[in-house]
Design an enzyme around this catalytic site. Sequence first.
Site, mmCIF file in Angstrom:
data_model
loop_
_atom_site.group_PDB
_atom_site.id
_atom_site.type_symbol
_atom_site.label_atom_id
_atom_site.label_comp_id
_atom_site.label_asym_id
_atom_site.label_seq_id
_atom_site.Cartn_x
_atom_site.Cartn_y
_atom_site.Cartn_z
ATOM 1 N N GLU A 137 0.789 -1.266 -0.176
ATOM 2 C CA GLU A 137 0.029 0.007 0.496
ATOM 3 C C GLU A 137 1.044 1.794 0.346
ATOM 4 O O GLU A 137 0.242 2.484 -0.784
ATOM 5 C CB GLU A 137 -0.702 -0.207 1.293
ATOM 6 C CG GLU A 137 -2.093 0.573 1.197
ATOM 7 C CD GLU A 137 -3.210 0.106 2.352
ATOM 8 O OE1 GLU A 137 -3.202 0.927 2.885
ATOM 9 O OE2 GLU A 137 -3.179 -1.302 2.456
ATOM 10 N N ASP A 138 1.836 1.162 1.029
ATOM 11 C CA ASP A 138 2.549 2.499 1.207
ATOM 12 C C ASP A 138 3.864 2.641 0.592
ATOM 13 O O ASP A 138 4.545 3.726 0.698
ATOM 14 C CB ASP A 138 2.277 3.118 2.430
ATOM 15 C CG ASP A 138 1.174 2.713 3.470
ATOM 16 O OD1 ASP A 138 0.674 3.187 2.359
ATOM 17 O OD2 ASP A 138 1.368 2.661 4.282
ATOM 18 N N ASP B 35 -3.425 -5.905 13.469
ATOM 19 C CA ASP B 35 -3.350 -4.345 12.823
ATOM 20 C C ASP B 35 -4.374 -3.029 13.637
ATOM 21 O O ASP B 35 -4.168 -2.578 13.881
ATOM 22 C CB ASP B 35 -3.541 -4.689 11.451
ATOM 23 C CG ASP B 35 -3.351 -3.078 10.547
ATOM 24 O OD1 ASP B 35 -2.596 -1.924 11.130
ATOM 25 O OD2 ASP B 35 -3.819 -3.307 9.497
HETATM 26 MN MN MN Z 1 -1.398 -1.174 9.763
#
Ligand code: MN
Length: 715
Positions: free
Chosen positions: A85-86, A148
């Site tokens: 994602e990042d 998470d």
């Molecule tokens: Mn996370």
Amino acid sequence: MTAVCYDPLSQAAKDKLFATASYLKADDLALLERACDYAFRAHDGQVRKSGEPYITHPIAVATEVALWRLDAKALAAALMHDVLEDTGVTKAELAAEFDDSIANVVDGLSKLEKLEYASQAEHQAESFRKMVLAMVKDLRVLVIKLADRLHNMRTLDSMRPEKRRRIAKETLEIYAQLANRIGMNPVYRELQDLAFYHLYPNRYQVLERALNKWRKSRRDVVTTVLRAFTTQLVAFNIEGQVKGREKNLYSIFSKMREKQLHFSEVMDIYGFRVIVQSVSDCYRTLGALHTLYKPRPGKIKDYIAIPKSNGYQSLHTTLIGPSGLPLEVQIRTREMDEIAETGMAGHWMYKSQENVRDPASIRTHQWLQNILDLQEDSDNAMEFLEHIKVDLFPSEVYIFTPNGKIMVLPRGATPIDFAYAVHTDIGHHCVGAKVNNALAPLRYQLHTGDTVEIITQENGNPNPAWLSFVVSARARSAIRSRVKNMNRHDAVALGEKLLQKALQSLLPQKLMVSDDIKEKYLIDLQKKNISFEDVLFDVGMGRTLPISIAMRIAELAGEHFDDQVRLNPIKITGNESGSVHLAPCCHPIPGDEIRAVLIQDQGLVIHRDTCPNIVKIAEDATLDADWESISRQRQFHVRLLVSAHDGQGLLATMASSISANQANIESVETPSQKQEGTDGFIEFIFGLQITDREQLEHITRDLMSIPQVRKATRL
Ligand code: MN
């Protein structure tokens, strides 16, 4: 590749992870090391809102997953859960570097690209759908996602208030419920409390202070109870461990909100847990504690014999402790305790998730399969998300009409609730129901997705017994007001019936009471504004004796009759409402010998002929009664006292024997603590709903055939 150099904060986090994951084998630890370095490089230079290096977040998530003893691949995926994602890493690269299963789990945990979606809500819904689909394929996705979310919630303080509230709400609505659904109780409770804190900070703090104060004032009681429990276990030669346990703030808060209670009125804040060696010790402990403190009737729950759907097993009981304080006690084995604490994850301890086939995993897979079905029924991701919320929050059920319209009903709703939700008249005239095309009882509890068709009849009328099982306010009030109106109608009909009986007992042949005679009778009465219906109503309500009216009417009709009055038994169907009552003292059921007595302003009250309350009444003031042989919709309430030698699974054996006879168990109580030594007698009182005496006799006979059962008698 050069060795990775961790900053002190990240290094400390990493050390903690490896200490927690020390259950892994050497090559698994090597994989973990590799994943950690990979994630570190990918997130290099990124910082969290709090200012810490970004990598501390995935490491903390992996540490949580290690606490649940998942396999190395799950831990590796947890470490790398944010790299797709990042950072610039792609799924293909991840698969090449590690393997497909790790890459798939990480992909499942990654949100979709934002670009394609018009709104943030839509983007989130679509990402959530993607995650659910991945989690169906691999449950590790769900467990890592919960870790998470847990870490994000613990570190939410640095976020903007509105973002905090949005995440907290989503946590409460979805993630806490997911944790509950797979039986990860501590995660469920912590997520709830964290969400509560961010959603209602003031209320959280007030409640926390109240709880601290309460805790101090109760410390002595708690110590006394802990000591008494421990001593009792020793006395009964049971090896076990006693723990105190407090309800989480959110559950106290929900209880106060739901039941409109003040904090001081919430009694069951503190509970106890006893962990023993074996299942039979669980039942022995139950017996031992019941001799120590009096149990609260009807509070024993045997989740060992019948586990909850998330696999949870325990015995529950509530005792009346020192100074009347209710003590909720859970009794279970160590294994049950582990499963109660880690749920699904507990089943995977130390083993790879890929080939697990235990019942709990199978159950979870079935639940996920249902989610897949929801996904197919949804037109878009937003709708799917709503469907999931409904599924996770079983406080509402969604029911379909035969032409596909959806009705939202409270959980526990029956076809009657549905009928009234469609239209009041449909409710009033409902006589039967088809659920998914098959005939179903009117008290059947509907499930989301059921299609219900109501069968009506012109002359159908609500049965007051429906009030005992309908759950919607709408059905309840409609039935009440209809029954109230029906009561007059009913009393008049009963009056008519009683008058006919009285006339038949006087005269050899049936007498039609003509309008002419009625007229004469009313003139005779010399009362104003009274109709013959009012006269019958008074008879039906027990205000006038039918025999005196019958005599007068027979005279007016010019008939001769004996003074020797002989009344035929009055027929009772058991479906009557309003003016015929089954006595609450002896609970007559069809098949019993019964007698009736007319009570002013109540009408006819039916007792068993052995009931002390009717034996007291002079015989000529009572009426012979008999059951009409018709098929009955109504269920009758009886109480059955069973005395038995306590033993493993006893309650469960008895319960299944009763259910095998198609009777509903409404309640189970243990009224006394009759004990003879360690394995003495225990008494149970079952509240049952049955149709007639014959069924009760079958139930009694079957209970008596259970070896431990000594006695089964109706109360
Ligand atoms: Mn996370």
